[in-house]
Design a protein around this motif. Structure first.
Motif, PDB file in Angstrom:
ATOM      1  N   ALA A  43       0.825  -1.215   0.000  1.00  0.00           N
ATOM      2  CA  ALA A  43       0.000   0.000   0.000  1.00  0.00           C
ATOM      3  C   ALA A  43       0.858   1.265   0.000  1.00  0.00           C
ATOM      4  O   ALA A  43       0.423   2.307  -0.516  1.00  0.00           O
ATOM      5  CB  ALA A  43      -0.924  -0.009   1.217  1.00  0.00           C
ATOM      6  N   LYS A  44       2.056   1.179   0.575  1.00  0.00           N
ATOM      7  CA  LYS A  44       2.910   2.366   0.707  1.00  0.00           C
ATOM      8  C   LYS A  44       4.064   2.390  -0.295  1.00  0.00           C
ATOM      9  O   LYS A  44       4.910   3.291  -0.250  1.00  0.00           O
ATOM     10  CB  LYS A  44       3.472   2.438   2.136  1.00  0.00           C
ATOM     11  N   GLY A  45       4.151   1.396  -1.153  1.00  0.00           N
ATOM     12  CA  GLY A  45       5.197   1.400  -2.172  1.00  0.00           C
ATOM     13  C   GLY A  45       6.574   1.035  -1.649  1.00  0.00           C
ATOM     14  O   GLY A  45       7.584   1.483  -2.201  1.00  0.00           O
ATOM     15  N   ILE A  46       6.628   0.239  -0.591  1.00  0.00           N
ATOM     16  CA  ILE A  46       7.903  -0.215  -0.028  1.00  0.00           C
ATOM     17  C   ILE A  46       8.180  -1.619  -0.547  1.00  0.00           C
ATOM     18  O   ILE A  46       7.360  -2.523  -0.370  1.00  0.00           O
ATOM     19  CB  ILE A  46       7.852  -0.190   1.512  1.00  0.00           C
ATOM     20  N   ASP A  47       9.330  -1.795  -1.182  1.00  0.00           N
ATOM     21  CA  ASP A  47       9.607  -3.055  -1.880  1.00  0.00           C
ATOM     22  C   ASP A  47      10.078  -4.170  -0.957  1.00  0.00           C
ATOM     23  O   ASP A  47       9.631  -5.312  -1.067  1.00  0.00           O
ATOM     24  CB  ASP A  47      10.649  -2.819  -2.975  1.00  0.00           C
ATOM     25  N   ARG A  48      11.013  -3.850  -0.068  1.00  0.00           N
ATOM     26  CA  ARG A  48      11.542  -4.877   0.844  1.00  0.00           C
ATOM     27  C   ARG A  48      11.745  -4.258   2.223  1.00  0.00           C
ATOM     28  O   ARG A  48      11.877  -3.026   2.353  1.00  0.00           O
ATOM     29  CB  ARG A  48      12.863  -5.473   0.319  1.00  0.00           C
ATOM     30  N   ALA A  49      11.788  -5.109   3.238  1.00  0.00           N
ATOM     31  CA  ALA A  49      11.971  -4.604   4.593  1.00  0.00           C
ATOM     32  C   ALA A  49      12.799  -5.583   5.409  1.00  0.00           C
ATOM     33  O   ALA A  49      12.626  -6.807   5.306  1.00  0.00           O
ATOM     34  CB  ALA A  49      10.621  -4.387   5.276  1.00  0.00           C
ATOM     35  N   VAL A  50      13.707  -5.043   6.202  1.00  0.00           N
ATOM     36  CA  VAL A  50      14.449  -5.829   7.190  1.00  0.00           C
ATOM     37  C   VAL A  50      13.581  -5.926   8.440  1.00  0.00           C
ATOM     38  O   VAL A  50      13.152  -4.903   8.987  1.00  0.00           O
ATOM     39  CB  VAL A  50      15.790  -5.161   7.530  1.00  0.00           C
ATOM     40  N   VAL A  51      13.307  -7.158   8.884  1.00  0.00           N
ATOM     41  CA  VAL A  51      12.391  -7.357  10.007  1.00  0.00           C
ATOM     42  C   VAL A  51      13.075  -8.132  11.129  1.00  0.00           C
ATOM     43  O   VAL A  51      13.922  -8.998  10.888  1.00  0.00           O
ATOM     44  CB  VAL A  51      11.116  -8.115   9.572  1.00  0.00           C
ATOM     45  N   SER A  52      12.684  -7.812  12.357  1.00  0.00           N
ATOM     46  CA  SER A  52      13.105  -8.614  13.515  1.00  0.00           C
ATOM     47  C   SER A  52      11.929  -8.714  14.468  1.00  0.00           C
ATOM     48  O   SER A  52      10.888  -8.083  14.276  1.00  0.00           O
ATOM     49  CB  SER A  52      14.326  -7.994  14.209  1.00  0.00           C
TER      50      SER A  52
ATOM     51  N   ASP B 135      11.268 -12.872  -0.624  1.00  0.00           N
ATOM     52  CA  ASP B 135      11.565 -11.849  -1.628  1.00  0.00           C
ATOM     53  C   ASP B 135      11.176 -10.454  -1.158  1.00  0.00           C
ATOM     54  O   ASP B 135      11.510  -9.467  -1.809  1.00  0.00           O
ATOM     55  CB  ASP B 135      10.828 -12.182  -2.935  1.00  0.00           C
ATOM     56  N   ARG B 136      10.469 -10.364  -0.012  1.00  0.00           N
ATOM     57  CA  ARG B 136      10.045  -9.058   0.519  1.00  0.00           C
ATOM     58  C   ARG B 136      10.623  -8.781   1.914  1.00  0.00           C
ATOM     59  O   ARG B 136      10.944  -7.642   2.227  1.00  0.00           O
ATOM     60  CB  ARG B 136       8.515  -9.001   0.604  1.00  0.00           C
ATOM     61  N   LEU B 137      10.698  -9.816   2.755  1.00  0.00           N
ATOM     62  CA  LEU B 137      11.106  -9.626   4.147  1.00  0.00           C
ATOM     63  C   LEU B 137      12.468 -10.253   4.392  1.00  0.00           C
ATOM     64  O   LEU B 137      12.706 -11.412   4.045  1.00  0.00           O
ATOM     65  CB  LEU B 137      10.063 -10.249   5.088  1.00  0.00           C
ATOM     66  N   ILE B 138      13.371  -9.483   4.976  1.00  0.00           N
ATOM     67  CA  ILE B 138      14.746  -9.919   5.235  1.00  0.00           C
ATOM     68  C   ILE B 138      14.898 -10.052   6.754  1.00  0.00           C
ATOM     69  O   ILE B 138      14.893  -9.051   7.476  1.00  0.00           O
ATOM     70  CB  ILE B 138      15.748  -8.877   4.693  1.00  0.00           C
ATOM     71  N   PRO B 139      15.013 -11.279   7.265  1.00  0.00           N
ATOM     72  CA  PRO B 139      15.001 -11.451   8.726  1.00  0.00           C
ATOM     73  C   PRO B 139      16.343 -11.152   9.391  1.00  0.00           C
ATOM     74  O   PRO B 139      17.388 -11.592   8.930  1.00  0.00           O
ATOM     75  CB  PRO B 139      14.619 -12.926   8.885  1.00  0.00           C
TER      76      PRO B 139
END
Length: 258
Positions: free
Chosen positions: A31-40, A66-70
């Protein structure tokens, strides 16, 4: 392309979070146009054994790699951290997040330095959130101070081969971390979500003093709505090439994304 280096999954101990599952966070990113995110793990911030939170994140990321990088939350003051680190590497975690003030240690402690060295040997970058929440939102049950920037500066100087991502911080432009001529190694990126690009223009001052190649985009979602960070990036007074570096390529190179 936008890469958010400062996102979270799972519950937080002191307030409900929306968009904190893998499907919900990816929907918000779309929805916000963010392609990938680092998540913890947000829950691992208060778990005594952070590995339970890491395993929750690993389950949420399955099918969304392909979207979330742990990134794994590791507590070097916990007896089993070495086993946790190896288990997280085997689960596909790409880096670490450290919470020294929440987990009861200091960055110069020997156990923390051992963890930094072990992560560096594995090729894993280390992110350090300077704080989790604004003091105005804190529970009355906890009073956790921010990580001192002087302590962070000493760590990046002591471990020049490590790669650091500094999250949720402010006030860099007034100290050595915000100056290219400070003598510190160029082994850290500063994430911009807590700073502004209009009133004090700390982000602009960091571009001038440190360089656009040393900044990275982040939102802090779902602790924060991503719109404010996206607006800061939009109004930042830099050329398109520098905006693309901050939005994507600096962090992508740091994370060795293809």
């Amino acid at each position: 392309m936008i890469l958010d280096v400062n996102a979270y999954l799972g519950p937080f101990a002191f307030r409900p979070l929306r968009h904190n599952t893998g499907p919900a966070l990816v929907a918000l990113m779309d929805a916000k146009g963010i392609d990938r995110a680092v998540v913890s793990s947000a829950s691992a911030i208060t778990y005594r054994n952070t590995q339970a939170g890491n395993e929750e994140v690993a389950a949420e990321v399955v099918g969304r790699g392909d979207r979330l990088i742990p990134f794994a939350v590791i507590n070097p003051s916990y007896a089993g951290w070495r086993d946790d680190l190896h288990a997280c590497r085997d689960l596909g975690f790409r880096g670490l997040r450290l919470y020294p003030k929440w987990h009861g240690y200091a960055l110069p402690d020997p156990a923390c330095l051992e963890l930094v060295d072990a992560a560096t040997a594995m090729g894993m970058p280390i992110s350090i959130p300077i704080r989790v929440e604004d003091v105005r939102n804190r529970s009355w049950l906890v009073e956790v101070p921010e990580v001192p920037l002087a302590e962070v500066a000493a760590l990046v100087a002591a471990r020049p081969d490590a790669r650091f991502l500094l999250l949720n911080g402010a006030g860099y432009a007034n100290g050595p971390l915000g100056r290219k001529d400070s003598g510190l190694p160029a082994n850290y990126l500063i994430e911009i979500s807590r700073m502004d690009s209009v009133l004090t223009d700390e982000i602009g001052r960091l571009v001038a003093g440190l360089g656009a190649d040393r900044l990275a985009f982040g939102t802090g979602m779902p602790f924060h709505y991503p719109d404010l960070a996206l607006l800061k990036l939009e109004v930042l007074r830099v050329d398109d090439a520098d905006r693309r570096r901050i939005a994507w390529s600096n962090a992508a190179e740091w994370l060795k994304l293809g």
